[in-house]
Write a protein that holds these residues in place. Structure first.
Motif, PDB file in Angstrom:
ATOM      1  N   ILE A 109       1.820 -29.105 -57.673  1.00 43.50           N
ATOM      2  CA  ILE A 109       0.432 -29.075 -58.155  1.00 43.50           C
ATOM      3  C   ILE A 109      -0.389 -30.184 -57.502  1.00 43.50           C
ATOM      4  N   VAL A 110       0.169 -31.370 -57.409  1.00 48.09           N
ATOM      5  CA  VAL A 110      -0.528 -32.491 -56.772  1.00 48.09           C
ATOM      6  C   VAL A 110      -0.767 -32.197 -55.294  1.00 48.09           C
ATOM      7  N   GLU A 111       0.231 -31.674 -54.611  1.00 49.31           N
ATOM      8  CA  GLU A 111       0.085 -31.333 -53.189  1.00 49.31           C
ATOM      9  C   GLU A 111      -1.000 -30.277 -52.999  1.00 49.31           C
ATOM     10  N   ARG A 112      -1.062 -29.307 -53.889  1.00 51.33           N
ATOM     11  CA  ARG A 112      -2.091 -28.266 -53.815  1.00 51.33           C
ATOM     12  C   ARG A 112      -3.479 -28.897 -53.980  1.00 51.33           C
ATOM     13  N   GLU A 113      -3.628 -29.791 -54.946  1.00 50.35           N
ATOM     14  CA  GLU A 113      -4.915 -30.457 -55.165  1.00 50.35           C
ATOM     15  C   GLU A 113      -5.341 -31.259 -53.943  1.00 50.35           C
ATOM     16  N   VAL A 114      -4.404 -31.911 -53.284  1.00 54.02           N
ATOM     17  CA  VAL A 114      -4.709 -32.667 -52.069  1.00 54.02           C
ATOM     18  C   VAL A 114      -5.195 -31.721 -50.975  1.00 54.02           C
ATOM     19  N   ILE A 115      -4.528 -30.602 -50.826  1.00 56.18           N
ATOM     20  CA  ILE A 115      -4.921 -29.623 -49.797  1.00 56.18           C
ATOM     21  C   ILE A 115      -6.305 -29.054 -50.102  1.00 56.18           C
ATOM     22  N   VAL A 116      -6.558 -28.720 -51.365  1.00 51.51           N
ATOM     23  CA  VAL A 116      -7.868 -28.186 -51.750  1.00 51.51           C
ATOM     24  C   VAL A 116      -8.967 -29.215 -51.465  1.00 51.51           C
ATOM     25  N   ARG A 117      -8.719 -30.471 -51.759  1.00 54.42           N
ATOM     26  CA  ARG A 117      -9.693 -31.536 -51.497  1.00 54.42           C
ATOM     27  C   ARG A 117      -9.973 -31.648 -49.995  1.00 54.42           C
ATOM     28  N   GLU A 118      -8.939 -31.567 -49.180  1.00 55.65           N
ATOM     29  CA  GLU A 118      -9.123 -31.641 -47.723  1.00 55.65           C
ATOM     30  C   GLU A 118      -9.927 -30.451 -47.202  1.00 55.65           C
ATOM     31  N   ILE A 119      -9.672 -29.277 -47.758  1.00 54.53           N
ATOM     32  CA  ILE A 119     -10.428 -28.089 -47.349  1.00 54.53           C
ATOM     33  C   ILE A 119     -11.891 -28.242 -47.749  1.00 54.53           C
ATOM     34  N   ARG A 120     -12.148 -28.754 -48.925  1.00 55.86           N
ATOM     35  CA  ARG A 120     -13.530 -28.982 -49.356  1.00 55.86           C
ATOM     36  C   ARG A 120     -14.239 -29.950 -48.423  1.00 55.86           C
ATOM     37  N   LYS A 121     -13.560 -31.024 -48.043  1.00 55.32           N
ATOM     38  CA  LYS A 121     -14.137 -31.987 -47.098  1.00 55.32           C
ATOM     39  C   LYS A 121     -14.455 -31.306 -45.773  1.00 55.32           C
ATOM     40  N   LEU A 122     -13.545 -30.463 -45.304  1.00 55.11           N
ATOM     41  CA  LEU A 122     -13.754 -29.760 -44.036  1.00 55.11           C
ATOM     42  C   LEU A 122     -14.940 -28.805 -44.131  1.00 55.11           C
ATOM     43  N   VAL A 123     -15.072 -28.098 -45.253  1.00 56.25           N
ATOM     44  CA  VAL A 123     -16.205 -27.193 -45.446  1.00 56.25           C
ATOM     45  C   VAL A 123     -17.515 -27.981 -45.434  1.00 56.25           C
ATOM     46  N   ILE A 124     -17.558 -29.084 -46.165  1.00 59.58           N
ATOM     47  CA  ILE A 124     -18.770 -29.912 -46.214  1.00 59.58           C
ATOM     48  C   ILE A 124     -19.120 -30.438 -44.831  1.00 59.58           C
ATOM     49  N   SER A 125     -18.138 -30.942 -44.129  1.00 60.68           N
ATOM     50  CA  SER A 125     -18.360 -31.486 -42.791  1.00 60.68           C
ATOM     51  C   SER A 125     -18.859 -30.407 -41.830  1.00 60.68           C
ATOM     52  N   THR A 126     -18.234 -29.247 -41.854  1.00 61.00           N
ATOM     53  CA  THR A 126     -18.628 -28.158 -40.961  1.00 61.00           C
ATOM     54  C   THR A 126     -20.014 -27.626 -41.318  1.00 61.00           C
ATOM     55  N   TYR A 127     -20.310 -27.530 -42.608  1.00 65.61           N
ATOM     56  CA  TYR A 127     -21.625 -27.079 -43.048  1.00 65.61           C
ATOM     57  C   TYR A 127     -22.710 -28.049 -42.580  1.00 65.61           C
ATOM     58  N   ASN A 128     -22.456 -29.339 -42.736  1.00 62.59           N
ATOM     59  CA  ASN A 128     -23.422 -30.335 -42.268  1.00 62.59           C
ATOM     60  C   ASN A 128     -23.607 -30.277 -40.758  1.00 62.59           C
ATOM     61  N   GLU A 129     -22.528 -30.038 -40.023  1.00 62.64           N
ATOM     62  CA  GLU A 129     -22.627 -29.868 -38.563  1.00 62.64           C
ATOM     63  C   GLU A 129     -23.492 -28.654 -38.235  1.00 62.64           C
ATOM     64  N   LEU A 130     -23.302 -27.581 -38.982  1.00 61.00           N
ATOM     65  CA  LEU A 130     -24.099 -26.366 -38.779  1.00 61.00           C
ATOM     66  C   LEU A 130     -25.578 -26.651 -39.001  1.00 61.00           C
ATOM     67  N   LEU A 131     -25.907 -27.353 -40.077  1.00 58.85           N
ATOM     68  CA  LEU A 131     -27.306 -27.695 -40.347  1.00 58.85           C
ATOM     69  C   LEU A 131     -27.892 -28.588 -39.257  1.00 58.85           C
ATOM     70  N   GLN A 132     -27.102 -29.559 -38.800  1.00 58.28           N
ATOM     71  CA  GLN A 132     -27.570 -30.457 -37.747  1.00 58.28           C
ATOM     72  C   GLN A 132     -27.837 -29.676 -36.457  1.00 58.28           C
ATOM     73  N   GLN A 133     -26.941 -28.785 -36.101  1.00 57.86           N
ATOM     74  CA  GLN A 133     -27.131 -27.996 -34.879  1.00 57.86           C
ATOM     75  C   GLN A 133     -28.314 -27.046 -35.021  1.00 57.86           C
ATOM     76  N   GLN A 134     -28.527 -26.523 -36.214  1.00 57.89           N
ATOM     77  CA  GLN A 134     -29.687 -25.659 -36.445  1.00 57.89           C
ATOM     78  C   GLN A 134     -30.982 -26.448 -36.239  1.00 57.89           C
ATOM     79  N   HIS A 135     -31.020 -27.655 -36.755  1.00 53.30           N
ATOM     80  CA  HIS A 135     -32.198 -28.512 -36.584  1.00 53.30           C
ATOM     81  C   HIS A 135     -32.421 -28.831 -35.099  1.00 53.30           C
ATOM     82  N   LYS A 136     -31.348 -29.185 -34.405  1.00 50.88           N
ATOM     83  CA  LYS A 136     -31.452 -29.478 -32.973  1.00 50.88           C
ATOM     84  C   LYS A 136     -31.900 -28.248 -32.196  1.00 50.88           C
TER      85      LYS A 136
END
Length: 115
Positions: free
Chosen positions: A13-40
């Motif tokens: 369960i703890v390992e799953r929570e760690v993986i889910v947190r990492e995926i959330r970070k990756l989604v946030i990071s990629t989404y922000n990159e998408l917004l930045q590239q859209q602005h550029k």
């Protein structure tokens, strides 16, 4: 044996929570990159339109002998650099868009990926 199984379940369960947190970070990071590239991309598109207009004026002025070849070449260089920057920005935007779709596991269909 039961305590051992409970411990393994807790660890899973703890390992799953760690993986889910990492995926959330990756989604946030990629989404922000998408917004930045859209602005550029918007900025680059404005620059591209302006440089195209300037190039048309420079071509007319060159043909009328109002500017030397060096100035015409300089304007062409601006236009070319702008076109390259715009193409690269579109590529980075498309990459971030596709990567985000892949990470979240579905196609957005909100906008068409640029070509």
């Amino acid at each position: 044996n039961i305590n051992k199984r409970k411990k393994l379940l807790e660890i899973a369960i703890v390992e799953r929570e760690v993986i889910v947190r990492e995926i959330r970070k990756l989604v946030i990071s990629t989404y922000n990159e998408l917004l930045q590239q859209q602005h550029k991309m918007k900025i680059s598109n404005d620059y591209q339109q302006t440089s195209d207009m300037m190039m048309q004026n420079a071509e007319i002025m060159f043909l009328n002998g109002e500017i030397p070849p060096e100035e015409f070449n300089r304007q062409k260089d601006y236009q070319t650099r702008g076109a390259l920057a715009y193409a690269e920005t579109i590529g980075r935007f498309n990459n971030a868009y596709t990567l985000l779709e892949e990470i979240v596991g579905f196609k957005f269909n909100l906008i068409n990926v640029l070509k």
